[in-house]
Write a protein that holds these residues in place. Sequence first.
Motif, PDB file in Angstrom:
ATOM      1  N   LEU A 200       0.991  -1.416   0.090  1.00  0.00           N
ATOM      2  CA  LEU A 200      -0.217  -0.086  -0.053  1.00  0.00           C
ATOM      3  C   LEU A 200       0.875   1.318   0.128  1.00  0.00           C
ATOM      4  O   LEU A 200       2.082   1.084   0.320  1.00  0.00           O
ATOM      5  CB  LEU A 200      -0.807  -0.123   1.158  1.00  0.00           C
ATOM      6  N   ASN A 201       0.250   2.593  -0.171  1.00  0.00           N
ATOM      7  CA  ASN A 201       0.906   3.756  -0.077  1.00  0.00           C
ATOM      8  C   ASN A 201       1.147   4.006   1.316  1.00  0.00           C
ATOM      9  O   ASN A 201       0.429   3.344   2.202  1.00  0.00           O
ATOM     10  CB  ASN A 201       0.325   4.834  -0.620  1.00  0.00           C
ATOM     11  N   ARG A 202       2.016   5.067   1.845  1.00  0.00           N
ATOM     12  CA  ARG A 202       2.394   5.190   2.877  1.00  0.00           C
ATOM     13  C   ARG A 202       1.142   5.479   4.105  1.00  0.00           C
ATOM     14  O   ARG A 202       1.067   4.901   5.045  1.00  0.00           O
ATOM     15  CB  ARG A 202       3.313   6.206   3.037  1.00  0.00           C
ATOM     16  N   PRO A 203       0.207   6.224   3.686  1.00  0.00           N
ATOM     17  CA  PRO A 203      -1.106   6.618   4.544  1.00  0.00           C
ATOM     18  C   PRO A 203      -1.843   5.257   5.028  1.00  0.00           C
ATOM     19  O   PRO A 203      -2.134   5.037   5.966  1.00  0.00           O
ATOM     20  CB  PRO A 203      -1.991   7.566   3.738  1.00  0.00           C
ATOM     21  N   ARG A 204      -2.091   4.680   3.830  1.00  0.00           N
ATOM     22  CA  ARG A 204      -2.843   3.278   3.989  1.00  0.00           C
ATOM     23  C   ARG A 204      -2.100   2.309   4.644  1.00  0.00           C
ATOM     24  O   ARG A 204      -2.638   1.451   5.489  1.00  0.00           O
ATOM     25  CB  ARG A 204      -3.537   2.532   2.712  1.00  0.00           C
ATOM     26  N   ALA A 205      -0.695   1.972   4.563  1.00  0.00           N
ATOM     27  CA  ALA A 205       0.173   1.207   5.171  1.00  0.00           C
ATOM     28  C   ALA A 205       0.373   1.516   6.641  1.00  0.00           C
ATOM     29  O   ALA A 205       0.002   0.701   7.567  1.00  0.00           O
ATOM     30  CB  ALA A 205       1.647   1.362   4.499  1.00  0.00           C
ATOM     31  N   LEU A 206       0.268   2.808   7.166  1.00  0.00           N
ATOM     32  CA  LEU A 206       0.100   3.033   8.630  1.00  0.00           C
ATOM     33  C   LEU A 206      -1.239   2.861   8.931  1.00  0.00           C
ATOM     34  O   LEU A 206      -1.408   2.257  10.202  1.00  0.00           O
ATOM     35  CB  LEU A 206       0.286   4.692   8.604  1.00  0.00           C
ATOM     36  N   ALA A 207      -2.072   2.841   8.321  1.00  0.00           N
ATOM     37  CA  ALA A 207      -3.579   2.527   8.648  1.00  0.00           C
ATOM     38  C   ALA A 207      -3.535   1.216   9.086  1.00  0.00           C
ATOM     39  O   ALA A 207      -4.280   0.689  10.042  1.00  0.00           O
ATOM     40  CB  ALA A 207      -4.550   2.869   7.767  1.00  0.00           C
ATOM     41  N   THR A 208      -2.995   0.368   8.270  1.00  0.00           N
ATOM     42  CA  THR A 208      -2.962  -1.227   8.290  1.00  0.00           C
ATOM     43  C   THR A 208      -2.112  -1.529   9.933  1.00  0.00           C
ATOM     44  O   THR A 208      -2.616  -2.443  10.646  1.00  0.00           O
ATOM     45  CB  THR A 208      -2.481  -1.725   7.193  1.00  0.00           C
ATOM     46  N   LEU A 209      -1.109  -0.963   9.885  1.00  0.00           N
ATOM     47  CA  LEU A 209      -0.249  -1.166  10.941  1.00  0.00           C
ATOM     48  C   LEU A 209      -1.091  -0.738  12.331  1.00  0.00           C
ATOM     49  O   LEU A 209      -1.041  -1.521  13.249  1.00  0.00           O
ATOM     50  CB  LEU A 209       0.994  -0.617  11.022  1.00  0.00           C
ATOM     51  N   ASP A 210      -1.498   0.247  12.248  1.00  0.00           N
ATOM     52  CA  ASP A 210      -2.407   0.809  13.524  1.00  0.00           C
ATOM     53  C   ASP A 210      -3.792  -0.031  13.822  1.00  0.00           C
ATOM     54  O   ASP A 210      -3.679  -0.331  14.902  1.00  0.00           O
ATOM     55  CB  ASP A 210      -2.922   2.333  13.300  1.00  0.00           C
ATOM     56  N   ALA A 211      -4.325  -0.594  12.756  1.00  0.00           N
ATOM     57  CA  ALA A 211      -5.278  -1.339  12.956  1.00  0.00           C
ATOM     58  C   ALA A 211      -4.927  -2.771  13.430  1.00  0.00           C
ATOM     59  O   ALA A 211      -5.695  -3.295  14.327  1.00  0.00           O
ATOM     60  CB  ALA A 211      -6.090  -1.510  11.703  1.00  0.00           C
TER      61      ALA A 211
END
Length: 292
Positions: free
Chosen positions: A137-148
Motif C-alpha cells: 500500500l501507499n504510506r497513509p494506508r500502510a500506516l492505517a493497516t499497522l495501526d489497525a
Amino acid sequence: MNAAVTALLDRTGGIATTAQLLTVMTRQQLDVQVRRGGLVRVWYGVYSRAMPDLVGRLAALDVFMGQWAVASMGTAAALYGFDTENTAAIHVLDPGIRLRSTVGLVVHQRIGAPVQWVAGRPATSPAWTAVEVARQLNRPRALATLDAALHSQWCTPGNLDQAVIAQRGRRGIRAVRDLLPFADARSESAMESEARLVMIDHGLPAPELQYTISAPGGQRWRVDFAWPEARIAAEYESIEWHAGRAEMLRDKARFAGVQELGWTVIPIVADDVRRRPARLAERIAIHLARAA
C-alpha cells in the motif's frame, strides 16, 4: 427447491458439490436453480443457497480443494479484524495443488509465511499479514493497516518488528520499516491514521490520541487528537458519522461542551487529509502558535 436438496444442504453445512447435488436432482434441475437464484455457485462445482460470508466462502474453497485453504493478505486481515481495505477477493496461499487465480480468488506464492488458526481455520500469522498487506500500500494506508493491526490486539510492536525482519528484501518493506515507529494502537480508524501521518510528515508536535476532556460537572468528552497544554483538539469528521440526526446533534453538543472549557476544536475532513495536507498542517500549526 425440493425437500431432498434442502435436507442435503442441511447435512453438509449449506455447501454442496455438483456430485452431491446430482444425487438428489438432475443436471437440468441444478441449472434451473442456479438461473433462478435458488442456488449460487460459490466456486467451480461448489454451491450454496446464497453467497456465503467470508468464512463460508473459505469453507467452500476447502471443499473445492479437498484440503484447508490458508487465508492470506486482506482475507487473513479480515479474519483478524484489521482489514482496512475492504478486501473483496479471497486471498489464499498456494496449496501445492493445481489452483489458479480467477475472478474472486487470488493465489499467492508465499514461502516461509508463518501460519496459525483464527476463526476456526488457518491463516498467515497476524504480524506477518499486517506487514505483507502494508508493504503493498501507499504510506497513509500502510500506516492505517499497522495501526489497525495493533488496535486489534492480535499483535504487538515487537511482533511487527520481527515480521519486517522476516520479510527483509521484499518490495515495499523499507517503507513499512520506516513507518513502524509511528504505528499506534490507539488509532480507531484508517482516516485518523492518515491524518496523523500528515501531522508527522509536516513536523507538528505529536498529539495525544483518543484524549478525554473532563468538565467540572463530571461530563467527559473524547477527541481524536489533542494538544492538552495548548487546549487544542482536532476531530476527523466523516460523512458516515453524520449520517443520522441523532449522531449529528450528539457531535455538536460534544464540540460545544469542549469549547466551553476553553478548547479550540479543529475539524478535519477527507479532502483536508488527501488533497490539502499542507494546508491542514498549517491550520493546526497556526492554532498551536496562537495558544503558545
